[in-house]
Design an enzyme around this catalytic site. Structure first.
Site, PDB file in Angstrom:
ATOM      1  N   LYS A  29      -9.795  -2.671   9.171  1.00 44.49           N
ATOM      2  CA  LYS A  29      -8.533  -2.149   9.688  1.00 44.49           C
ATOM      3  C   LYS A  29      -8.777  -1.640  11.104  1.00 44.49           C
ATOM      4  O   LYS A  29      -9.444  -0.626  11.298  1.00 44.49           O
ATOM      5  CB  LYS A  29      -8.052  -1.031   8.759  1.00 44.49           C
ATOM      6  CG  LYS A  29      -6.875  -0.219   9.234  1.00 44.49           C
ATOM      7  CD  LYS A  29      -6.598   0.894   8.222  1.00 44.49           C
ATOM      8  CE  LYS A  29      -5.577   1.882   8.741  1.00 44.49           C
ATOM      9  NZ  LYS A  29      -5.310   2.956   7.742  1.00 44.49           N
TER      10      LYS A  29
ATOM     11  N   GLU B 123       0.845  -1.199   0.000  1.00 50.19           N
ATOM     12  CA  GLU B 123       0.000   0.000   0.000  1.00 50.19           C
ATOM     13  C   GLU B 123       0.879   1.248   0.000  1.00 50.19           C
ATOM     14  O   GLU B 123       1.822   1.340   0.780  1.00 50.19           O
ATOM     15  CB  GLU B 123      -0.891  -0.028   1.247  1.00 50.19           C
ATOM     16  CG  GLU B 123      -1.485   1.294   1.638  1.00 50.19           C
ATOM     17  CD  GLU B 123      -1.937   1.329   3.082  1.00 50.19           C
ATOM     18  OE1 GLU B 123      -2.035   2.439   3.639  1.00 50.19           O
ATOM     19  OE2 GLU B 123      -2.193   0.260   3.678  1.00 50.19           O
TER      20      GLU B 123
END
Length: 209
Positions: free
Chosen positions: A128, A39
Protein backbone atom coordinates in the site's frame (compact mmCIF):
# COMPACT_ATOMS: atom_id res chain seq x y z
CA UNK A 1 -6.54 -14.96 -2.99
CA UNK A 2 -6.01 -11.19 -2.92
CA UNK A 3 -4.33 -11.09 -6.34
CA UNK A 4 -7.26 -13.04 -7.80
CA UNK A 5 -9.80 -10.66 -6.26
CA UNK A 6 -7.89 -7.66 -7.62
CA UNK A 7 -7.56 -9.13 -11.10
CA UNK A 8 -10.74 -7.54 -12.51
CA UNK A 9 -9.89 -3.89 -11.87
CA UNK A 10 -7.37 -3.61 -9.00
CA UNK A 11 -9.70 -1.62 -6.75
CA UNK A 12 -10.16 -1.83 -2.98
CA UNK A 13 -13.13 -0.03 -1.43
CA UNK A 14 -12.34 1.60 1.93
CA UNK A 15 -15.54 2.10 3.96
CA UNK A 16 -14.21 4.26 6.77
CA UNK A 17 -17.05 5.26 9.09
CA UNK A 18 -19.64 2.86 7.68
CA UNK A 19 -22.40 1.72 10.06
CA UNK A 20 -23.46 -1.95 10.38
CA UNK A 21 -27.07 -1.13 9.50
CA UNK A 22 -26.05 0.26 6.11
CA UNK A 23 -23.05 -1.86 5.19
CA UNK A 24 -24.87 -4.68 3.40
CA UNK A 25 -26.61 -2.35 0.92
CA UNK A 26 -23.38 -0.43 0.30
CA UNK A 27 -21.45 -3.68 -0.11
CA UNK A 28 -23.94 -4.93 -2.67
CA UNK A 29 -23.73 -1.66 -4.62
CA UNK A 30 -19.94 -2.00 -4.72
CA UNK A 31 -20.13 -5.62 -5.81
CA UNK A 32 -22.64 -4.84 -8.54
CA UNK A 33 -20.31 -2.09 -9.81
CA UNK A 34 -17.45 -4.58 -10.12
CA UNK A 35 -15.54 -4.32 -6.83
CA UNK A 36 -14.19 -7.58 -5.45
CA UNK A 37 -12.29 -6.26 -2.40
CA UNK A 38 -13.98 -4.33 0.42
CA UNK A 39 -12.22 -3.05 3.54
CA UNK A 40 -13.77 -1.73 6.75
CA UNK A 41 -11.22 0.28 8.78
CA UNK A 42 -11.15 -0.67 12.45
CA UNK A 43 -11.70 2.95 13.51
CA UNK A 44 -15.23 2.72 12.08
CA UNK A 45 -18.30 2.17 14.30
CA UNK A 46 -18.58 -1.55 15.22
CA UNK A 47 -16.21 -2.58 12.42
CA UNK A 48 -16.09 -6.27 13.26
CA UNK A 49 -19.87 -6.49 12.99
CA UNK A 50 -19.75 -4.80 9.58
CA UNK A 51 -17.02 -7.20 8.43
CA UNK A 52 -19.10 -10.18 9.54
CA UNK A 53 -22.19 -8.83 7.78
CA UNK A 54 -20.30 -8.23 4.54
CA UNK A 55 -18.81 -11.71 4.63
CA UNK A 56 -22.23 -13.31 5.11
CA UNK A 57 -24.01 -11.20 2.50
CA UNK A 58 -21.58 -10.96 -0.42
CA UNK A 59 -20.49 -13.76 -2.79
CA UNK A 60 -17.32 -15.65 -1.94
CA UNK A 61 -15.40 -14.14 -4.84
CA UNK A 62 -15.48 -10.82 -2.97
CA UNK A 63 -12.67 -10.52 -0.42
CA UNK A 64 -13.63 -8.83 2.86
CA UNK A 65 -11.04 -7.27 5.10
CA UNK A 66 -10.14 -4.73 7.75
CA UNK A 67 -8.12 -1.56 7.47
CA UNK A 68 -6.14 0.46 10.00
CA UNK A 69 -5.03 -2.78 11.65
CA UNK A 70 -2.37 -1.89 14.21
CA UNK A 71 -1.84 -4.95 16.42
CA UNK A 72 -1.62 -8.72 16.53
CA UNK A 73 -4.75 -8.79 18.72
CA UNK A 74 -6.70 -6.95 16.04
CA UNK A 75 -5.57 -9.49 13.43
CA UNK A 76 -7.09 -12.23 15.58
CA UNK A 77 -10.32 -10.27 15.97
CA UNK A 78 -10.62 -9.73 12.22
CA UNK A 79 -10.02 -13.43 11.56
CA UNK A 80 -12.72 -14.36 14.10
CA UNK A 81 -15.18 -11.99 12.37
CA UNK A 82 -14.59 -13.70 9.03
CA UNK A 83 -12.21 -11.17 7.53
CA UNK A 84 -9.74 -12.37 4.91
CA UNK A 85 -7.53 -9.32 4.42
CA UNK A 86 -5.44 -7.17 6.75
CA UNK A 87 -4.68 -3.64 5.53
CA UNK A 88 -2.23 -1.54 7.57
CA UNK A 89 -1.13 2.10 7.51
CA UNK A 90 2.38 0.94 8.42
CA UNK A 91 4.71 -2.04 8.03
CA UNK A 92 4.91 -3.55 11.53
CA UNK A 93 6.53 -6.98 10.96
CA UNK A 94 4.67 -8.53 13.91
CA UNK A 95 1.31 -7.63 12.38
CA UNK A 96 2.36 -8.86 8.94
CA UNK A 97 3.58 -12.17 10.34
CA UNK A 98 0.44 -12.63 12.45
CA UNK A 99 -1.76 -12.09 9.40
CA UNK A 100 0.21 -14.59 7.33
CA UNK A 101 0.17 -17.13 10.18
CA UNK A 102 -3.62 -16.83 10.30
CA UNK A 103 -3.86 -17.45 6.55
CA UNK A 104 -4.96 -13.90 5.78
CA UNK A 105 -3.80 -11.70 2.93
CA UNK A 106 -1.92 -8.62 4.07
CA UNK A 107 -1.32 -5.19 2.56
CA UNK A 108 1.06 -3.11 4.71
CA UNK A 109 1.53 0.60 4.20
CA UNK A 110 4.94 1.70 2.94
CA UNK A 111 6.39 5.13 2.17
CA UNK A 112 10.04 4.34 1.31
CA UNK A 113 11.90 1.64 -0.65
CA UNK A 114 13.42 0.42 2.63
CA UNK A 115 9.95 -0.14 4.06
CA UNK A 116 8.80 -1.76 0.82
CA UNK A 117 11.63 -4.31 0.76
CA UNK A 118 11.20 -5.06 4.47
CA UNK A 119 7.46 -5.69 4.04
CA UNK A 120 8.06 -7.99 1.08
CA UNK A 121 10.63 -9.92 3.12
CA UNK A 122 7.98 -10.52 5.80
CA UNK A 123 5.53 -11.91 3.24
CA UNK A 124 3.36 -8.95 2.21
CA UNK A 125 0.95 -9.86 -0.59
CA UNK A 126 0.70 -6.32 -1.96
CA UNK A 127 2.15 -2.97 -0.91
CA UNK A 128 0.00 0.00 0.00
CA UNK A 129 1.78 3.14 -1.24
CA UNK A 130 0.68 5.55 1.47
CA UNK A 131 0.00 8.44 1.49
CA UNK A 132 -0.16 8.52 -2.29
CA UNK A 133 -0.90 12.24 -2.53
CA UNK A 134 2.40 12.96 -0.78
CA UNK A 135 4.48 10.47 -2.76
CA UNK A 136 2.97 10.92 -6.22
CA UNK A 137 3.39 9.05 -9.52
CA UNK A 138 7.07 9.99 -9.87
CA UNK A 139 7.93 8.09 -6.68
CA UNK A 140 5.92 5.09 -7.82
CA UNK A 141 7.78 5.09 -11.14
CA UNK A 142 11.15 5.20 -9.34
CA UNK A 143 10.15 2.30 -7.08
CA UNK A 144 9.20 0.23 -10.12
CA UNK A 145 12.83 0.43 -11.29
CA UNK A 146 14.15 -1.31 -8.16
CA UNK A 147 11.39 -3.50 -6.70
CA UNK A 148 10.79 -7.05 -7.98
CA UNK A 149 8.78 -6.91 -11.19
CA UNK A 150 5.90 -8.93 -9.74
CA UNK A 151 5.38 -6.55 -6.80
CA UNK A 152 1.83 -5.22 -6.60
CA UNK A 153 1.86 -1.51 -5.72
CA UNK A 154 -1.45 0.11 -4.75
CA UNK A 155 -1.51 3.87 -4.16
CA UNK A 156 -3.88 4.90 -1.36
CA UNK A 157 -4.80 8.44 -0.30
CA UNK A 158 -6.27 11.18 -2.46
CA UNK A 159 -7.09 8.91 -5.41
CA UNK A 160 -9.86 10.10 -7.74
CA UNK A 161 -11.04 8.92 -11.15
CA UNK A 162 -9.35 11.99 -12.63
CA UNK A 163 -5.83 11.31 -11.28
CA UNK A 164 -5.71 7.53 -11.68
CA UNK A 165 -4.25 7.61 -15.19
CA UNK A 166 -1.00 9.25 -14.03
CA UNK A 167 -0.49 6.54 -11.41
CA UNK A 168 -1.37 3.81 -13.90
CA UNK A 169 1.22 5.14 -16.35
CA UNK A 170 3.78 5.07 -13.53
CA UNK A 171 3.07 1.39 -12.82
CA UNK A 172 0.27 1.20 -10.26
CA UNK A 173 -1.21 -2.28 -9.91
CA UNK A 174 -4.44 -1.00 -8.40
CA UNK A 175 -5.78 1.49 -5.87
CA UNK A 176 -7.31 1.80 -2.44
CA UNK A 177 -10.22 4.24 -2.55
CA UNK A 178 -11.41 6.19 0.46
CA UNK A 179 -13.50 9.33 0.80
CA UNK A 180 -13.84 9.93 -2.95
CA UNK A 181 -15.71 6.62 -3.08
CA UNK A 182 -17.45 6.51 0.29
CA UNK A 183 -17.90 8.97 3.15
CA UNK A 184 -20.21 8.64 6.14
CA UNK A 185 -23.74 9.59 5.23
CA UNK A 186 -23.62 8.47 1.60
CA UNK A 187 -26.36 6.08 0.58
CA UNK A 188 -25.87 2.94 -1.48
CA UNK A 189 -27.05 4.58 -4.70
CA UNK A 190 -24.44 7.33 -4.46
CA UNK A 191 -21.70 4.85 -3.57
CA UNK A 192 -22.70 2.73 -6.54
CA UNK A 193 -22.53 5.72 -8.88
CA UNK A 194 -19.07 6.64 -7.66
CA UNK A 195 -17.95 3.03 -7.78
CA UNK A 196 -18.90 2.73 -11.44
CA UNK A 197 -16.90 5.88 -12.24
CA UNK A 198 -13.84 4.42 -10.53
CA UNK A 199 -14.17 1.09 -12.33
CA UNK A 200 -14.46 2.89 -15.66
CA UNK A 201 -11.32 4.93 -14.92
CA UNK A 202 -9.41 1.86 -13.73
CA UNK A 203 -10.17 -0.23 -16.79
CA UNK A 204 -10.03 2.39 -19.55
CA UNK A 205 -7.04 2.45 -21.90
CA UNK A 206 -4.27 4.49 -20.33
CA UNK A 207 -4.12 7.82 -22.18
CA UNK A 208 -0.87 9.42 -23.21
CA UNK A 209 0.07 12.41 -21.03
Amino acid sequence: MLRQALAANGLIAILRGVQPDEVEAIGRALYDAGFRVVEVPLNSPQPLESIALLRRSLPRDCLIGAGTVLSVTQVEEVWTAGGELIVMPHGDPQVICAAKAAGLAVAPGVATPTEAFAALAEGADVLKLFPAEQLGPSVLKAWRAVLPAATALLPVGGITPENMAAYRRAGASGFGLGSALYAPGMDADEVGRRARAFVQAATAPIPFP
